[in-house]
Enzyme design. Structure first.
Site, PDB file in Angstrom:
ATOM      1  N   ALA A  94       0.940  -1.239   0.019  1.00 58.11           N
ATOM      2  CA  ALA A  94       0.069   0.082  -0.056  1.00 58.11           C
ATOM      3  C   ALA A  94       0.726   1.267   0.019  1.00 58.11           C
ATOM      4  CB  ALA A  94      -1.027   0.177   1.299  1.00 58.11           C
ATOM      5  N   LYS A  95       2.294   1.232   0.382  1.00 63.13           N
ATOM      6  CA  LYS A  95       3.127   2.305   0.171  1.00 63.13           C
ATOM      7  C   LYS A  95       2.749   3.493   1.100  1.00 63.13           C
ATOM      8  CE  LYS A  95       5.045   0.841  -4.015  1.00 63.13           C
ATOM      9  NZ  LYS A  95       4.457  -0.395  -4.455  1.00 63.13           N
ATOM     10  N   ARG A  96       2.051   3.130   2.401  1.00 65.07           N
ATOM     11  CA  ARG A  96       1.437   4.209   3.247  1.00 65.07           C
ATOM     12  C   ARG A  96       2.616   5.224   3.673  1.00 65.07           C
ATOM     13  NH1 ARG A  96      -2.389   3.977   0.393  1.00 65.07           N
ATOM     14  NH2 ARG A  96      -4.416   3.117   0.860  1.00 65.07           N
TER      15      ARG A  96
END
Length: 276
Positions: A94-96
């Site tokens: 999700a590359k949050r």
């Protein structure tokens, strides 16, 4: 009594050694490949079930589920439930990344609960302090984070050059060294994303982050070759997994048997690279 969860890296290492695989199965369901949502759901779950014996973990790419709206979020939860039934560790891609309470909310959302992953990819661009809520949540729930260090896309050089990736790698290493009682194989809960498309740099990144589990995307469709990736691994062939998505799920259209064949081939090629 509350049971202490088995750490993600311990589960990943044990599955990798038990099944003889360093492959991360990417699941990126693209609606335009199907006639309808039901076909997308059935095929995605079928690929997961059929390819599980060749995978050390599974990596759903959040964007493709988010693009499907609330139905996609329900599908993501279903995929995670199915993966858990198969005892496949889940890396949610999700590359949050955000600040303060927002980062804490993202961490709660995607590192705990039925719809969450066991591990989460995170973006450090807003600063080292923004990693803390994710790292704290990962440790609390027995999970892990994979911090973007050197991504697989050609455009990464625009912002990751000039020593930026090296600074992030140093922070990953620092966070790992701060962790008391490292989990299986000397691996910390703080890992790194390093593109498999940079094979000439893998020894450098492994040396810079000796306790970090590495996630190497880019096998297959992005052009990375299994034969070039041995330097990312620790002795014994642990410490890293290599992700392939399109090259498995859509190896030959929607043919599940072709997906299985592709997963088996990637697994065997990675194992051969480590033997050589």
């Amino acid at each position: 009594m509350t049971l202490t969860p088995v750490p993600f890296t311990k589960r990943l290492t044990e599955r990798s050694l038990t099944f003889g695989t360093r492959l991360c199965l990417g699941l990126d369901p693209r609606l335009n490949a199907y006639g309808n949502r039901d076909a997308l759901r059935q095929h995605t779950l079928a690929v997961l079930d059929a390819c599980a014996p060749y995978a050390a973990c599974v990596k759903p790419q959040f964007a493709f589920y988010e693009a499907l709206g609330l139905w996609g979020m329900a599908l993501l939860e279903e995929v995670c439930t199915a993966a858990r039934a198969l005892d496949l560790p889940i890396i949610l891609d999700a590359k949050r990344g955000d600040i303060g309470s927002t980062a804490a909310a993202y961490a709660q959302a995607w590192l705990s609960g039925d719809h969450a992953g066991d591990a989460l990819t995170v973006n450090p661009f807003l600063g080292a302090e923004t990693l803390t809520p994710f790292v704290d949540a990962a440790r609390q729930y027995g999970g892990a984070v994979f911090v973007l260090v050197k991504t697989s896309n050609p455009g990464q050089a625009d912002f990751q050059g000039g020593g930026i990736s090296e600074k992030v790698a140093a922070e990953v290493a620092r966070l790992g060294s701060d962790e008391g009682g490292l989990s299986s194989g000397g691996l910390s809960s703080v890992g790194a994303v390093v593109g498999a498309t940079h094979p000439q740099e893998l020894a450098q990144w492994r040396a810079a982050m000796p306790q970090a589990p590495l996630l190497l995307p880019g096998l297959g469709a992005q052009g990375a070759r299994a034969a070039d990736l041995a330097a990312a691994f620790l002795p014994g062939g642990t410490g890293a997994v290599v992700s392939a998505s399109r090259g498995i799920q859509y190896a030959a259209g929607l043919d599940v048997d072709a997906a299985v064949s592709a997963a088996r081939t990637f697994r065997d090629e990675l194992n051969a690279a480590l033997r050589d």
